[in-house]
Design an enzyme around this catalytic site. Structure first.
Site, PDB file in Angstrom:
ATOM      1  N   LYS A 106       0.678  -1.144  -0.023  1.00 54.37           N
ATOM      2  CA  LYS A 106       0.195  -0.032  -0.103  1.00 54.37           C
ATOM      3  C   LYS A 106       0.759   1.036   0.009  1.00 54.37           C
ATOM      4  O   LYS A 106       2.069   1.025   0.358  1.00 54.37           O
ATOM      5  CB  LYS A 106      -0.876  -0.105   1.262  1.00 54.37           C
ATOM      6  CG  LYS A 106      -2.221   0.776   1.136  1.00 54.37           C
ATOM      7  CD  LYS A 106      -3.305   0.033   0.293  1.00 54.37           C
ATOM      8  CE  LYS A 106      -4.594   1.013   0.258  1.00 54.37           C
ATOM      9  NZ  LYS A 106      -5.646  -0.206  -0.452  1.00 54.37           N
ATOM     10  N   GLY A 218     -20.483   6.170   2.755  1.00 53.10           N
ATOM     11  CA  GLY A 218     -19.556   6.522   1.522  1.00 53.10           C
ATOM     12  C   GLY A 218     -20.422   6.718   0.342  1.00 53.10           C
ATOM     13  O   GLY A 218     -21.619   5.910   0.196  1.00 53.10           O
ATOM     14  N   GLY A 220     -18.559   7.285  -2.685  1.00 57.49           N
ATOM     15  CA  GLY A 220     -17.225   7.187  -3.821  1.00 57.49           C
ATOM     16  C   GLY A 220     -17.525   5.977  -4.640  1.00 57.49           C
ATOM     17  O   GLY A 220     -18.643   5.344  -4.819  1.00 57.49           O
TER      18      GLY A 220
END
Ligand code: NAD
Length: 427
Positions: A106, A218, A220
């Protein structure tokens, strides 16, 4: 980093518990509960106002025993190294649970893209790659988009990498624009993948999607495609929650008869923030950010950020909730997880529920290697097959051993990674 919540502590605690169940020896435990490599660096950007601003960047590789590292890059003002570590570790388990030949990594940059021009974002992307060009690559570690990064950011990063290395390397990064090495279906993959697992969970419980109501945190990439497919299979969403950049708080937008996805999308900015006043004009109730978890629904889908379902707010969760599908990475704290387990709520854990994105990224790599690109239907059908079989394997193990779904997913994932690590002779 807040003093109360550290996602890496959560990730390690989840690992430790399953490591005991698998009787891993001390060397293996130490190896797998820590990250293998970390890069911390500075990215200077010449801003539009003529000044130079210095951004802090990270890339963490947790484990690459099963294949090159894989994981997104986040642009976020609250990014911390421990968040990146946790996310890298979860990527290892995610790739493993869906059985794709990749490890976990990541990356991130501490920044707020809301306050950066397109030019400044491009320079940040190119600067990030310049710092890491020798440590990432198609055979080492493959980045992808994540929170507040998108296909355009990936293309700038690819272009910088190819300029430095003097050749075309489409396998360096995934989440590229379609037509520039990207895969059809990648945009939908995480949200759709979540609904493939949700559909299977409902099938297993003998519940028709048409008879269910859900609330989502959320709005998105993950949330909106999860909403789209869940509505297509007959489910009803009554509320969504998102961040409001102007007011610097989150709001929940509610419509009892069910939200209209395209209407809401028409008043949402590029960062997934819904315009509060326009939503009121469309007949939505605008409630506090915490209201999404308090709704009288069957299904909760946290799909915003980590640390959102806590020991505190879960007390207000409706008794009606029977299923939680975690779209975000690490949305549930250890304390809240205990409540979910003890109340017998069926959980589809994050690294299974949201593995559709990385699975499609793997498909993108496969297509780039062949230089032959599939139709969208073919990609999504392959994704459905992978997600469904991963879900069935986890749920069968959970039933067979009478264990919690999160633990069952961890048992499968950690066992595969431990075997690869051992068989390579590393530990
Ligand atoms: P995104 O940037 O597209 O959307 C994030 C959404 O969360 C936005 O609607 C934003 O308004 C909302 N949000 C941010 N902070 C909030 C807060 N404090 N309260 C309420 N809402 C808030 O991000 P995304 O790609 O949809 O990712 C969402 C989550 O899913 C992240 O945890 C990410 O790591 C994870 N994830 C994403 C993918 C992917 O393919 N995009 C894959 C796997 C996991």
């Amino acid at each position: 980093m807040s003093t109360e919540y550290n996602p890496f502590v959560t990730a390690q605690a989840q690992f430790d518990k399953v490591a005991e169940m698998l009787s891993l020896d001390d060397g293996m435990k130490t190896f797998l509960r820590n990250t293998l490599r970390e890069h911390h660096f500075l990215v200077p950007v010449h801003m539009d106002n003529g000044k130079v601003e210095i951004f802090k960047g990270f890339r963490v590789l947790h484990n690459d025993a099963r294949g090159p590292g894989k994981g997104g890059i986040r642009f976020h003002p609250q990014e911390t190294i421990d968040t990146v570590r946790a996310l890298a570790m979860w990527m290892t388990w995610k790739c493993s649970v869906v059985d794709i030949p990749l490890g976990g990594a990541k990356g991130g940059v501490i920044c707020d893209p809301h306050n950066l021009s397109q030019r400044e974002q491009e320079l940040l992307c190119r600067g990030w790659v310049r710092q890491l060009s020798k440590n990432v690559g198609p055979l080492e570690d493959v980045p992808a988009p994540d929170v507040m990064t998108n296909a355009q950011h990936m293309l700038w990063m690819l272009d910088e990498y190819e300029t430095i290395h003097g050749a075309k390397y489409p396998g360096f990064i995934t989440g590229k624009p379609v037509g520039m090495g990207g895969s059809l279906g990648r945009t939908e993959a995480t949200g759709y993948g979540l609904v493939f697992t949700l559909r299977e969970a409902l099938r297993e419980k003998g519940i028709r999607p048409e008879d269910t109501i859900a609330s989502v945190q959320g709005f998105g990439n993950v949330a909106r495609y999860a909403i789209e497919l869940y509505q297509q299979i007959g489910g009803k969403i009554i509320s969504v929650c998102c961040w409001n950049q102007k007011d610097k708080i989150s709001y929940t937008f509610k419509k009892k008869e069910g939200i209209n996805l395209s209407d809401l999308l028409s008043i949402t900015d590029n960062f997934g923030s819904i315009d509060k006043d326009k939503a009121k004009g469309m007949g939505y109730e605008v409630l506090p950010g915490t209201a999404w978890i308090e709704q009288d629904v069957d299904i909760l889908i946290p799909a915003a950020l980590e640390n959102q379902v806590t020991g505190e707010n879960i007390k207000k969760m409706s008794q009606r909730v029977k299923l939680i599908a975690e779209g975000a990475n690490g949305p549930t704290t250890l304390e809240a997880d205990e409540t979910i387990r003890s109340r017998g709520i069926f959980l589809i854990p994050d690294f299974l529920a949201n593995a559709g994105g990385v699975t499609c990224s793997y498909f993108e790599q496969v297509q780039c290697n062949m230089n032959y690109f599939w139709e969208k239907e073919e990609t999504l059908s392959k994704l459905d097959t992978k997600m469904t079989s991963a879900f069935i394997a986890v749920s069968e193990l959970a039933k067979k051993k009478n264990i919690y779904m999160r633990d069952a997913a961890y048992v499968i994932a950690i066992d595969r990674v431990a075997k690869a690590t051992r068989n390579r002779g590393w530990v």
